[in-house]
Each structure stands twice: as structure tokens, then as C-alpha cells.
Design an enzyme around this catalytic site. Structure first.
Site, PDB file in Angstrom:
ATOM      1  N   CYS A 134      -5.238 -33.117   7.884  1.00 42.01           N
ATOM      2  CA  CYS A 134      -4.086 -33.976   8.151  1.00 42.01           C
ATOM      3  C   CYS A 134      -4.436 -35.434   7.863  1.00 42.01           C
ATOM      4  O   CYS A 134      -5.433 -35.946   8.383  1.00 42.01           O
ATOM      5  CB  CYS A 134      -3.623 -33.820   9.595  1.00 42.01           C
ATOM      6  SG  CYS A 134      -2.170 -34.824   9.994  1.00 42.01           S
ATOM      7  N   LYS A 155      -9.457 -25.731   8.042  1.00 46.75           N
ATOM      8  CA  LYS A 155      -8.468 -26.045   7.009  1.00 46.75           C
ATOM      9  C   LYS A 155      -8.748 -27.469   6.531  1.00 46.75           C
ATOM     10  O   LYS A 155      -8.775 -28.400   7.329  1.00 46.75           O
ATOM     11  CB  LYS A 155      -7.043 -25.931   7.548  1.00 46.75           C
ATOM     12  CG  LYS A 155      -5.966 -26.092   6.468  1.00 46.75           C
ATOM     13  CD  LYS A 155      -4.574 -25.802   7.019  1.00 46.75           C
ATOM     14  CE  LYS A 155      -3.532 -25.798   5.899  1.00 46.75           C
ATOM     15  NZ  LYS A 155      -3.314 -27.120   5.291  1.00 46.75           N
ATOM     16  N   GLY A 187      -0.790 -25.451  -0.619  1.00 44.03           N
ATOM     17  CA  GLY A 187      -0.323 -26.644  -1.309  1.00 44.03           C
ATOM     18  C   GLY A 187       0.523 -26.335  -2.527  1.00 44.03           C
ATOM     19  O   GLY A 187       0.038 -25.752  -3.500  1.00 44.03           O
ATOM     20  N   GLN A 232      -4.316 -23.791  15.756  1.00 46.30           N
ATOM     21  CA  GLN A 232      -4.982 -24.878  15.045  1.00 46.30           C
ATOM     22  C   GLN A 232      -5.274 -26.020  16.006  1.00 46.30           C
ATOM     23  O   GLN A 232      -4.375 -26.534  16.674  1.00 46.30           O
ATOM     24  CB  GLN A 232      -4.166 -25.404  13.876  1.00 46.30           C
ATOM     25  CG  GLN A 232      -4.996 -26.423  13.085  1.00 46.30           C
ATOM     26  CD  GLN A 232      -4.288 -27.022  11.893  1.00 46.30           C
ATOM     27  OE1 GLN A 232      -3.323 -27.760  12.064  1.00 46.30           O
ATOM     28  NE2 GLN A 232      -4.774 -26.735  10.689  1.00 46.30           N
ATOM     29  N   PRO A 241       0.295 -24.136   9.512  1.00 52.09           N
ATOM     30  CA  PRO A 241       0.621 -24.906  10.718  1.00 52.09           C
ATOM     31  C   PRO A 241       1.385 -26.165  10.315  1.00 52.09           C
ATOM     32  O   PRO A 241       0.950 -26.903   9.422  1.00 52.09           O
ATOM     33  CB  PRO A 241      -0.757 -25.258  11.299  1.00 52.09           C
ATOM     34  CG  PRO A 241      -1.700 -25.186  10.135  1.00 52.09           C
ATOM     35  CD  PRO A 241      -1.141 -24.153   9.205  1.00 52.09           C
ATOM     36  N   HIS A 252      -6.247 -26.944   1.095  1.00 48.83           N
ATOM     37  CA  HIS A 252      -5.080 -27.580   0.470  1.00 48.83           C
ATOM     38  C   HIS A 252      -5.570 -28.185  -0.839  1.00 48.83           C
ATOM     39  O   HIS A 252      -6.445 -29.049  -0.838  1.00 48.83           O
ATOM     40  CB  HIS A 252      -4.517 -28.653   1.396  1.00 48.83           C
ATOM     41  CG  HIS A 252      -3.228 -29.242   0.918  1.00 48.83           C
ATOM     42  ND1 HIS A 252      -2.196 -29.563   1.775  1.00 48.83           N
ATOM     43  CD2 HIS A 252      -2.789 -29.578  -0.316  1.00 48.83           C
ATOM     44  CE1 HIS A 252      -1.181 -30.068   1.085  1.00 48.83           C
ATOM     45  NE2 HIS A 252      -1.536 -30.095  -0.192  1.00 48.83           N
ATOM     46  N   GLY A 294       3.823 -23.214   3.399  1.00 51.50           N
ATOM     47  CA  GLY A 294       4.307 -24.033   4.496  1.00 51.50           C
ATOM     48  C   GLY A 294       5.797 -24.263   4.412  1.00 51.50           C
ATOM     49  O   GLY A 294       6.599 -23.435   4.840  1.00 51.50           O
TER      50      GLY A 294
END
Length: 346
Positions: A111, A150, A223, A81, A28, A182, A244
Site C-alpha cells: 500500500c 503482498k 494488478g 491482511q 484486499p 502487484h 481487485g
């Protein structure tokens, strides 16, 4: 119930189709993985799990839920998400996502942006595993779809061994269906979101240890995975990989995903076929008032590495913004990379 037994009990709730799709997923990404982007990605891979941008539970519950939750059925399997930390509000948003038909609902605990922190969601929630667990339980109570999380391997000065294990164990106890990790810490003070994607060092081994400890709970790694070769090598240690920016900036790599990660035997889709399908999609969207540049902006990397790629990008980025632009822009861009190839062949 001990950890292994709890994981085994939870895992029976995950539909096998989604479990398979998690072998490869597209992350996402805010402002990027909208429904037009996901339509393009689905043309390139039939198997991978696609994710929406993060949408806050408040926006869905108190705003225009149809606009936020709208997607094309051909995008499936697609996961929503959510961002939030209010269990009741997340449950309400999950119920709406369930009714909209999403295959999975994922909670963002990764995030690091200031705006997200001020709303008390994202990576800062790694310091509050009990609250995240309450959110997961509330979400699971209103859907039979997988509810996943996540996260990062830690934040700020946390010990990534003890704190990540505690966080993961708390998620397992809450009934989480899978974790996407990540493999970097998030530094909530002193680093921008962009810097948080590159400066904290990657620690894939920490994710490998977590997956070995939590198995059979699915653990996917995210990541710094820039190529399919690197991603494929990770499959020896985890249950799935999540790409990503590499997938977004070089979308044609997704055309190899079904063969390399899912055992597909057909020929990869061609650039010509993609451009024709996207032009037809753009025509349908134009009839609903969507501007061509809102679609074309996701396609700029399709010709990367080909002679004429620079002109392709120019046509798709500049000409698509002009008044009255339509799907013919896409065919002109395709011609820009087709001419050099025809010249080489003659």
C-alpha cells in the site's frame, strides 16, 4: 541451505487446500472487502480465496479485536491482511487471528498511501526487507497457518531486478509461505494511491521471472487484470491470480471462477439465487442492528450489462438508504431487471 532447498522446506507448511484456493483470489481493498462483501463473493465462488480489508496490527491488539476479526464461517477460506512493522505487535495480532480461525495471515507490503507510510508499513517496507523478514518470522512463530506477503515489484527508483530478488530471497529465508505481487512499482512521492494503481506501468514479465526463479514457492500476480480471459492466460506463468476492482465492480464474473479456475462442473449461480440469499442474509444482519445499505452497497454491480441495470443500481443505492429500508429493497431491484427479460421472452 540454498534458495531452492529453503523454498521446498517452507512449502511443506502450506495446507494444500489454501494452496489450491490461491489459484484465484479477490484482493484486499480498503472500505470494500468487509464481511458483507465477502459473504456476497462467497455466494458467487465456493473456491476462491477471499481477503479482508487491511487491518493494522495496532487496531487488533489495542482496539476491539472482535469487531476487527469477526467473519462468518461460510466465508472460508478467508485470509486476514495485516498492516504493521512491529514484529512483536504483528505476532500478537497473528495469534488473535489464528484463534479467530483465519486460514491465512498476509502482511501488507504494497500500500502506497501517505497515511500508511507515516505508520511505517505498506509499500515503504520494500526498502527494509530485513525488517519485513523479522516480522514474518515473528508471525510464523505463533501460528501454523500460512504467513504470506503482498508486495509491489519495487518502489521509487529501485532497480526492479536486483531489489525485488533481494526482497524475495529475504522473505524465503524468513519462511514466507507465498508471495502476492502487484506488477507495478509504487511511487511513494508524487503519486496518490489512486494514481499508483494506474500510472506506473505494469510489468507482468518481471513477476513471471520472479516466479520461475522462486518455484516451487507460490507466486500470485495482481494488478490490471480486468477480465477472466486475461487472468486465465496468466496461469501459464504464475501459481495464481488476484483480481481487485474488476471483481468488485462486476461481481457476477466471480460466478465463472469455479468452472474456469477450479474445474467445477455445476451450473453458475444465478442473479435470482444471489438476491434471495443476500436478502435472507440482510434479514439476519438487521436483527443485529446492521443497516441494509451497508450490505446493498456491495451489490450495485450485480446487474451490470442487463436491461434495467440503471434502475437496479438506483434502488440499491438510494432506496436502501431510506429510513426503515429492509430486504424488500433487494427484491424490488431484482424486479427492475427481471421485467425487461420477461418482456423479451414473451
Amino acid at each position: 541451505m540454498d534458495l531452492a532447498a529453503t523454498i521446498e522446506s517452507n512449502s511443506t507448511l502450506s495446507p494444500s487446500g489454501i494452496a489450491r484456493s490461491r489459484r484465484f483470489s479477490v484482493a484486499p481493498m480498503m472500505d470494500w472487502t468487509d464481511r458483507h462483501c465477502r459473504f456476497l463473493h462467497r455466494l458467487l465462488t465456493r473456491e476462491a480465496l477471499l481477503f479482508t480489508e487491511m487491518v493494522t496490527s495496532a487496531a487488533i491488539v489495542h482496539g476491539d479485536s472482535h469487531r476487527h476479526l469477526r467473519f462468518d464461517a461460510v466465508e472460508q477460506p478467508v485470509a486476514l491482511q495485516l498492516g504493521g512493522s512491529d514484529p512483536a505487535e504483528l505476532a500478537a495480532a497473528t495469534r488473535l487471528a489464528h484463534d479467530a480461525g483465519y486460514a491465512e495471515i498476509n502482511l501488507n507490503v504494497g500500500c502506497p498511501s501517505d497515511r500508511v507510510q507515516s505508520g511505517r508499513f505498506g509499500a515503504c517496507l520494500m526498502a527494509e526487507p530485513d525488517l519485513v523478514a523479522e516480522c514474518v518470522r515473528a508471525m510464523r512463530d505463533v501460528t501454523d497457518r500460512p504467513v504470506t506477503v503482498k508486495c509491489r515489484i519495487g518502489i521509487d527508483d529501485q532497480d526492479t531486478e536486483e531489489s525485488l530478488d533481494r526482497f524475495a530471497d529475504t522473505m524465503v529465508a524468513a519462511g514466507v509461505d507465498a508471495l502476492y505481487v502487484h506488477a507495478r512499482k509504487a511511487w511513494l512521492k508524487g503519486l496518490s494511491p489512486k494514481e499508483n494503481r494506474t500510472i506506473p506501468p505494469l510489468d507482468y514479465d518481471r513477476v513471471h521471472r520472479l516466479r520461475a526463479r522462486l518455484s516451487p514457492l507460490p507466486v500470485m500476480i495482481n494488478g490490471g487484470l480486468e477480465t477472466l480471459d486475461v487472468a486465465e492466460a496468466e496461469m501459464a506463468h504464475v501459481d495464481g491470480v488476484m483480481l481487485g476492482r474488476a471483481a468488485y465492480h462486476n461481481p457476477m464474473l466471480l460466478a465463472e471462477v469455479d468452472r474456469r479456475f477450479f474445474g467445477a462442473t455445476g451450473e453458475p449461480v444465478t442473479l435470482e439465487a444471489i438476491m434471495q440469499d443476500m436478502a435472507a442474509y440482510a434479514d439476519r444482519q438487521a436483527a443485529e442492528g446492521v443497516r441494509i445499505n451497508n450490505i446493498a452497497r456491495h451489490m450495485l454491480g450485480l446487474a451490470n450489462g442487463l436491461p434495467g441495470a440503471r434502475q437496479f443500481r438506483q434502488i440499491m443505492s438510494v432506496d436502501a438508504c431510506k429510513p426503515g429500508a429492509d430486504s424488500s429493497v433487494m427484491f424490488r431491484a431484482l424486479e427492475a431487471v427481471s421485467r425487461p427479460r420477461l418482456a423479451e421472452a414473451s
